[in-house]
Design an enzyme around this catalytic site. Structure first.
Site, PDB file in Angstrom:
ATOM      1  N   SER A 296       0.866  -1.184   0.000  1.00  0.00           N
ATOM      2  CA  SER A 296       0.000   0.000   0.000  1.00  0.00           C
ATOM      3  C   SER A 296       0.897   1.227   0.000  1.00  0.00           C
ATOM      4  O   SER A 296       2.067   1.156   0.390  1.00  0.00           O
ATOM      5  CB  SER A 296      -0.888   0.021   1.246  1.00  0.00           C
ATOM      6  OG  SER A 296      -0.151   0.386   2.394  1.00  0.00           O
ATOM      7  N   ASP A 297       0.373   2.362  -0.439  1.00  0.00           N
ATOM      8  CA  ASP A 297       1.124   3.591  -0.226  1.00  0.00           C
ATOM      9  C   ASP A 297       0.681   4.167   1.108  1.00  0.00           C
ATOM     10  O   ASP A 297      -0.439   4.662   1.254  1.00  0.00           O
ATOM     11  CB  ASP A 297       0.916   4.611  -1.347  1.00  0.00           C
ATOM     12  CG  ASP A 297       1.904   5.778  -1.188  1.00  0.00           C
ATOM     13  OD1 ASP A 297       2.642   5.783  -0.179  1.00  0.00           O
ATOM     14  OD2 ASP A 297       1.946   6.658  -2.056  1.00  0.00           O
ATOM     15  N   TYR A 298       1.594   4.076   2.054  1.00  0.00           N
ATOM     16  CA  TYR A 298       1.343   4.606   3.388  1.00  0.00           C
ATOM     17  C   TYR A 298      -0.014   4.121   3.886  1.00  0.00           C
ATOM     18  O   TYR A 298      -0.288   2.922   3.857  1.00  0.00           O
ATOM     19  CB  TYR A 298       1.456   6.144   3.344  1.00  0.00           C
ATOM     20  CG  TYR A 298       2.193   6.675   4.544  1.00  0.00           C
ATOM     21  CD1 TYR A 298       3.571   6.610   4.625  1.00  0.00           C
ATOM     22  CD2 TYR A 298       1.498   7.218   5.623  1.00  0.00           C
ATOM     23  CE1 TYR A 298       4.247   7.080   5.754  1.00  0.00           C
ATOM     24  CE2 TYR A 298       2.173   7.699   6.743  1.00  0.00           C
ATOM     25  CZ  TYR A 298       3.546   7.626   6.798  1.00  0.00           C
ATOM     26  OH  TYR A 298       4.211   8.093   7.895  1.00  0.00           O
ATOM     27  N   GLY A 300      -2.814   4.098   2.651  1.00  0.00           N
ATOM     28  CA  GLY A 300      -3.760   4.015   1.528  1.00  0.00           C
ATOM     29  C   GLY A 300      -4.936   3.083   1.780  1.00  0.00           C
ATOM     30  O   GLY A 300      -6.034   3.312   1.255  1.00  0.00           O
TER      31      GLY A 300
END
Ligand code: NOJ
Length: 751
Positions: A296-298, A300
């Site tokens: 995941s992005d951060y 997300g």
């Protein structure tokens, strides 16, 4: 609709996902035509490694499996998660001893001793900052990205980092978007070539090597389509544009063996990437056959709640895992809810196993089970002389000479005095730009300033520095001193642009003029009547018609990295003849955005003589500087365009395009020969031009060479709105030259 169905059924934003899948499959199945690699064509992992993954998976409890899905970003949380047996990896923690200490807990004090993976944003340097990726794109030489990646990988891995969150390969038409600095500009072909070079540079042939790291293709996908260029904003995109514009660098990176992929923060036609089963599950893992893991992005996954796709954290996890996000960064919804979701049958055991399998596979490929620890004696704390030399050479290679009347450049090394003026003339860390890695801040050696670079280049000259103003203030009180310095010098170098914080993540700008009163400062220098040149330091295209009309010469230096001042001086004094080209169009005004070379024609293409055509009343059509533009201190001629045939069979054909490039000036120099195609009649209207080949060549004065490109059906095909790759019969126009405005042309038929 149940949560379980949600990511699947609506992921294409209202488009029938089955139909789309049929299209993707069709693109592959229609023998000989190129399309996304079939799932069946997934690279066969080494069977022995797969056996080890399966054996380990077989021993793991559900809790241990869920633990592998968690990635945290600080030491304290890492220790707590390790104590609870719930940790797969750690990012943003640096220092070999610290990392070894964490690893020791995972390897020696957990039941199965599964090593942690350590990640970091090594974007354009670990301790040695290279120019920002956008600048690297301007080199039109993918080897530049390979050099950055190889040096960065060596420094990072020897310091205990296994995994970098790069390359970023988001194609964008949005210069307001701050993250344009992190990618390779507006063209999918250029971005794909650089992305692949960077993946190879980071990973080598085998990323278990002590000087390689696992790469991460990000952000998947269409992040660069943010409406209005505002970071994290909505993206509504047709399937053909998704596949033709945003996906190609990712597809190429998967084919190049990229270890991991990061989901993007944006929605894609109504479905956030983190819950988008179409892009992650169907395209990336299905059609492209990607076997690594998706992170995941951060936060997300958690952000699916604010997006409005999930009601709570459990919902978010139930959307993200089946969609294809394998590892959760920072937020903890998998860790907290996966067991419950499994009991409630909102996710399946297979989905958990698949995610864990992918993470373990990358850990095995990294060699972490054999060598979990780093030798603390090898930690890299500062750039080596060789790394600095590489950064300097690369930085000069990335610069673009936008204008050079006179020519005023290069400056003579015999110059008696130089006034350096402008807020960025003595900038240090701002030269590193966004994501400066460990090369910025306390305890590091600051980048070489422009004024110091010039002093070193012309030790016999008197070199002064006067800021004139700040980068974004309104005070013009320093102009008089700057004018005085200019009057006293033989030549003035005005260094203006953006600070590092003005581009990058969460750094969108609503205007992209020179910030503050910097343009007025240039005007004040012009007023002195003395010779001057402008050097731009910036992370995005700027709207600079004033400079174009008033400055005799403009050198685009971007954020050039730790050796920036030396590299700029190398170019200003002609030690290096600039050969970079713009990887992105420079708009005339912000109201003209998006303006990009690979646009569609419309039914009423812009015609200044005809009112009812597609244009603005108050602006000339087209950008100020087109994609691919860049001058040299010498001149070149491209001629002798030849095709090896008149037709290209749609199934397995090839055609050679060649042209002769001659250095017609008096100095050795570089030119980038660029090849563009146009399909004038197709079932989906095609861009007026699209780049399908480029080659940077170095030629001695008077020398010439032949440059050849091989075109295959891949180069002339496109995806339609069912995501089907089509190669249609008919005429293809070929343009070869030194920018996207190339006029030398020929054509062939696809048969
Ligand atoms: C958020 C950014 O979007 C991403 O590019 C980066 O890798 C992560 N934060 C981790 O720092």
């Amino acid at each position: 609709m149940s949560q379980q169905e949600r990511p699947g059924s609506s992921a294409t934003g209202g488009v029938n996902r089955r139909l789309v899948l049929a299209g993707l499959a069709g693109g592959v199945a229609s023998a000989g035509l190129t399309g996304p690699s079939a799932a069946a064509a997934a690279p066969a992992g080494r069977p022995e490694r797969d056996r080890r993954v399966e054996a380990l998976l077989g021993k793991m409890t559900l809790a241990e499996k869920i633990g592998q899905l968690q990635l945290v970003g600080d030491e304290t949380t890492a220790r707590a998660a390790l104590a609870a047996g719930r940790l797969g990896g750690v990012f943003s923690v640096v220092g070999a001893a610290k990392l070894n200490a964490l690893q020791r807990i995972a390897v020696e004090r957990t039941r199965l001793g599964i090593p942690l993976v350590f990640g970091l944003d090594v974007i354009h340097g670990y301790t040695t900052n290279f120019p920002i990726p956008l600048a690297q794109g301007a080199s039109f030489d993918p080897a530049v990205a390979g050099t950055d990646a190889a040096v960065s990988a060596g420094e990072a891995r020897r310091s205990g980092i296994h995994w970098t969150y790069a390359p970023m390969m988001d194609v964008t038409h949005e210069p307001r978007w701050g993250r344009i600095a992190e990618g390779y500009g507006e063209d999918p072909y250029l971005a794909a070539r650089f992305a692949v070079a960077k993946v190879r540079g980071y990973q080598g042939d085998d990323y278990s090597a002590p000087d390689r790291v696992a790469a991460c293709a990000k952000h998947f996908v269409a992040y660069g389509g943010a409406e209005g260029g505002r970071d994290y904003n909505t993206v509504d995109v047709s399937l053909q544009r998704l596949h033709n514009l945003y996906l190609p660098p990712f597809k190429a990176s998967v084919e190049a063996g990229v270890a991991t992929v990061m989901a993007s923060f944006n929605t894609i036609s109504g479905v956030p990437a983190h819950g988008n089963g179409y892009v992650l599950h169907d395209v990336l893992k299905g059609a492209y056959g990607f076997r690594g893991f998706v992170v995941s992005d951060y936060t997300g996954i958690e952000e699916l709640i604010l997006h409005g796709l999930a009601g709570d954290g459990a919902d978010a996890a139930a959307a993200a895992l089946p969609a294809g996000v394998d590892m959760e960064m920072v937020s903890t919804n998998y860790a907290r809810f996966a067991e419950r979701l499994l009991a409630e049958r909102r996710i399946t055991r297979d989905q958990i196993d698949d995610a864990v399998r992918r993470i373990l596979l990358v850990k095995f490929r990294l060699g972490l089970f054999e060598r979990p620890y780093v030798d603390e004696a090898t930690e890299v704390k500062a750039p080596s002389p060789a790394a600095l030399a590489a950064s300097r050479q690369v930085a000069a290679r990335c610069m673009v000479l936008l204008k050079n009347d006179g020519p005023v450049l290069p400056l003579a090394k015999t110059v008696g005095s130089v006034a350096v003026v402008g807020p960025l003339g003595a900038a240090t860390y701002d030269l590193n730009g966004t994501w400066a890695g460990l090369g910025t801040g306390a305890g590091t050696t600051p980048p070489v300033t422009v004024v110091d670079g010039i002093k070193a280049a012309v030790p016999g000259a008197a070199v002064s520095y006067t800021p004139g103003c700040t980068a974004d203030g309104t005070d013009t009180g320093g102009f008089a001193a700057a004018q005085q310095a200019a009057r006293a010098a033989d030549v003035t170098v005005v260094v203006v642009g953006e600070t590092a914080a003005m581009s990058g993540e969460a750094a969108a700008r609503s205007t992209i003029d020179l910030p503050g009163v910097q343009q007025q400062l240039v005007a004040a220098i012009k007023e002195t009547g003395k010779p001057f040149v402008v050097v731009l330091v910036n992370g995005r295209p700027l709207t600079i018609p004033y400079l174009h009309e008033n400055a005799p010469a403009i050198l685009e230096a971007w954020a050039p990295g730790v050796q920036g001042g030396h590299a700029i001086a190398d170019v200003l004094f002609g030690v290096v003849n600039p050969g970079g080209k713009l990887p992105v169009s420079f708009p005339r005004a912000v109201g003209q955005i998006p303006v990009y070379y690979n646009h569609e024609n419309t039914g009423r293409p812009a015609d200044p003589a005809s009112k009812y055509t597609s244009k603005y009343l108050d602006l000339p059509s087209g950008p100020l500087y087109e994609f691919g533009h860049g001058l040299s201190y010498t001149t070149f001629r491209v001629d002798g365009l030849r095709l090896s045939g008149t037709s290209l069979p749609a199934r397995g054909g090839r055609i050679e395009v060649s042209a002769t490039v001659t250095n017609t000036g008096g100095r050795d120099g570089d030119e980038v020969v660029q090849l563009y195609l146009r399909d004038p009649v197709a079932t989906i209207v095609q861009p007026v031009r699209r780049l399908r080949g480029f080659r940077r060549v170095t030629l001695a004065a008077g020398a010439s060479t032949t440059v050849s490109f091989t075109l295959t059906p891949d180069d002339v095909g496109f995806y339609d709105n069912t995501a089907r790759f089509r190669v249609e019969p008919g005429k293809i126009e070929v343009y070869v030259g030194t920018s996207s405005a190339a006029t030398l042309s020929a054509s062939f038929m696809v048969v």
